[in-house]
Write an enzyme that holds these catalytic residues in place. Structure first.
Site, PDB file in Angstrom:
ATOM      1  N   TYR A 108       4.369   7.697  -9.665  1.00 19.38           N
ATOM      2  CA  TYR A 108       6.033   7.384  -9.893  1.00 19.38           C
ATOM      3  C   TYR A 108       6.612   8.108 -11.141  1.00 19.38           C
ATOM      4  CZ  TYR A 108       6.371   3.164  -6.932  1.00 19.38           C
ATOM      5  OH  TYR A 108       6.881   2.283  -5.779  1.00 19.38           O
ATOM      6  N   LYS A 131      -8.426   6.045  -3.549  1.00 18.56           N
ATOM      7  CA  LYS A 131      -8.622   6.824  -2.327  1.00 18.56           C
ATOM      8  C   LYS A 131      -9.674   7.976  -2.933  1.00 18.56           C
ATOM      9  CE  LYS A 131      -7.616   8.202   1.994  1.00 18.56           C
ATOM     10  NZ  LYS A 131      -7.909   7.726   3.090  1.00 18.56           N
ATOM     11  N   ASP A 182      -6.929   2.597   2.750  1.00 17.75           N
ATOM     12  CA  ASP A 182      -6.476   2.392   4.007  1.00 17.75           C
ATOM     13  C   ASP A 182      -7.325   1.212   4.650  1.00 17.75           C
ATOM     14  OD1 ASP A 182      -8.898   4.205   3.760  1.00 17.75           O
ATOM     15  OD2 ASP A 182      -8.714   5.200   5.339  1.00 17.75           O
ATOM     16  N   ASP A 205       2.224  -0.741  -4.546  1.00 13.59           N
ATOM     17  CA  ASP A 205       3.637  -0.820  -4.245  1.00 13.59           C
ATOM     18  C   ASP A 205       3.491  -1.309  -2.616  1.00 13.59           C
ATOM     19  OD1 ASP A 205       6.490  -0.900  -4.108  1.00 13.59           O
ATOM     20  OD2 ASP A 205       6.276   1.167  -3.068  1.00 13.59           O
ATOM     21  N   ASP A 231       3.519  -5.401  -0.824  1.00 16.51           N
ATOM     22  CA  ASP A 231       4.314  -5.725   0.201  1.00 16.51           C
ATOM     23  C   ASP A 231       3.651  -6.334   1.524  1.00 16.51           C
ATOM     24  OD1 ASP A 231       6.598  -4.843  -1.228  1.00 16.51           O
ATOM     25  OD2 ASP A 231       7.594  -4.034   0.396  1.00 16.51           O
TER      26      ASP A 231
HETATM   27  C1  IPM Z   1       8.972  -2.690  -6.477  1.00 18.90           C
HETATM   28  C2  IPM Z   1       9.937  -1.959  -5.641  1.00 18.90           C
HETATM   29  C3  IPM Z   1      10.363  -0.807  -6.672  1.00 18.90           C
HETATM   30  C4  IPM Z   1       9.171   0.117  -6.691  1.00 18.90           C
HETATM   31  C5  IPM Z   1      11.276   0.516  -6.351  1.00 18.90           C
HETATM   32  C6  IPM Z   1      12.672  -0.463  -6.228  1.00 18.90           C
HETATM   33  C7  IPM Z   1      11.551   1.334  -7.488  1.00 18.90           C
HETATM   34  O1  IPM Z   1       9.756  -1.442  -4.463  1.00 18.90           O
HETATM   35  O2  IPM Z   1       8.910  -3.140  -7.357  1.00 18.90           O
HETATM   36  O3  IPM Z   1       7.872  -2.618  -5.568  1.00 18.90           O
HETATM   37  O4  IPM Z   1       8.683   0.961  -5.855  1.00 18.90           O
HETATM   38  O5  IPM Z   1       8.146  -0.080  -7.645  1.00 18.90           O
HETATM   39 MN    MN Z   2       7.793  -2.269  -3.692  1.00 19.73          MN
END
Ligand code: IPM
Ligand code: MN
Length: 353
Positions: A140, A186, A218, A242, A246
């Site tokens: 990042y 990884k 993975d 990240d 999710d």
């Molecule tokens: C998160 C979001 C952010 C990230 C984006 C919006 C920059 O997806 O907080 O997970 O990738 O960290």
């Molecule tokens: Mn995110």
């Protein structure tokens, strides 16, 4: 006396932050706490006024307070700005400027919502783990980065101290839970991951009671949906965190339920995991629970009041158990409530306890 900076931001941000502030004020009254809340602009809302997503003024305010409560940033209106002016860049900027190197994202299934997930209830029931994502390093932020007409490039790089401090924090967190830590990398392909793994093992020597498991990213993605109960604390690099957070969020039924805490050595910021949801903004439809639970994480981590955090969680659980559902967590037969009705119910449950 605690000082909170609130940053409602864009989209549904202002609605869900208003809900969390009602909860905070209710608890402040009940417990006789002196809490001041100062609102600041950030994201598109700031850009429209100042031509900048993150002003020095907002940043200074965040530096001076005890905790930041953030709603959400971004929306279609600002999507076509140049890369460095986008809301996402401002979010990365605030993380970096405040030194928020550790991001805690709990994946906990509320009993009342075990049927709201895309996974089978028997796989899901009892799932309760914490993803600790490194937040201010890795690909990042790595240099060089860029693109031209023929190439695009980013750099996945970690310094020793960056891995060491997140590993230490993750082992500490594991000590307070089930003493099991899964470190995700990884290392079979990426040198920067082998480096990560080596340092995590070095730090492990200081935490012999914790069982350390290495897992490739993975495989981890697969294991989280196959058998999420095997996890208790996960630590991983920025990009992998990240993605995995999710996945972890989704298995619990709704991103609308999940809070997060971003913590550094002297600052902390709390925000729901969901985004600004521009499609439902301003319609009193958003689920405020993720932001209210983020306030709970604030009481626990920044104010060291786990008892107050637990009061919030149990008010949320009671409200869900009595059938309150915003649209994102409703089954077809459920009556759908608004953001304010959900908040009213949670506040009422707090007042009754
Ligand atoms: C998160 C979001 C952010 C990230 C984006 C919006 C920059 O997806 O907080 O997970 O990738 O960290
Ligand atoms: Mn995110």
């Amino acid at each position: 006396m605690f000082k909170i900076v609130s940053i409602p931001g864009d989209g549904i941000g202002p609605e869900v932050v208003a809900s969390a502030i009602r909860v905070i004020n209710t608890l402040a009254r009940q417990h006789g706490l002196e809490i001041t809340i100062e609102e600041h602009l950030f994201g598109g809302a700031s850009f429209d006024v100042h031509g900048e997503m993150l002003t020095q003024e907002t940043l200074e305010a965040c530096r001076k307070c005890d905790a930041v409560l953030l709603g959400a940033v971004g929306g279609p209106k600002w999507e076509n700005l140049p890369h460095e002016k986008k809301p996402e860049a401002a979010l990365l900027g605030i993380r970096k400027e405040l030194g928020l190197f550790a991001n805690f994202r709990p994946a906990k299934v509320y009993d009342a919502l075990v049927n709201a997930s895309s996974l089978k209830p028997e796989i899901l029931a009892g799932t309760d783990f914490m993803v600790i994502r490194e937040l201010t390093g890795g690909i990042y932020f790595g240099e060089p980065r860029g693109y031209d007409d023929t190439r695009g490039w980013n750099t996945m790089v970690y310094e020793h101290y960056e891995v060491e401090r997140i590993a230490r924090l993750a082992f500490d967190a594991a000590m307070k839970r089930k003493k099991q830590l899964v470190s995700i990398d990884k290392a079979n392909v990426l040198e920067s991951s082998q480096f990560w793994r080596n340092i995590v093992h070095e730090v492990h020597k200081d935490f012999p009671e914790v069982e350390l498991i290495d897992m490739y990213v993975d495989n981890a993605a697969m294991q989280i949906v196959r058998d999420p109960k095997q996890f208790d604390v996960i630590v991983t690099k920025n990009l992998f965190g990240d993605i995995l957070s999710d996945i972890s969020g989704m298995i619990t039924g709704s991103l609308g339920m999940l809070p997060s805490a971003s913590i550094g050595s002297s600052h902390a910021l709390y925000e729901p995991i969901h985004g600004s949801a521009p499609d439902i903004a301003g319609q009193n439809k958003a689920n405020p629970i993720a932001t209210i639970a983020s306030a709970a994480m604030m009481f626990e981590h920044s104010f060291c009041m786990k008892n107050v955090a637990d009061e919030i969680y149990s008010a949320i659980e009671k409200t869900l158990a009595s059938g309150f559902r915003t649209a994102d967590i409703a089954n077809p037969e459920d009556t759908i409530v608004s953001t304010t009705e959900m908040t009213d119910a949670i506040v009422a449950n707090l007042e009754a306890s």
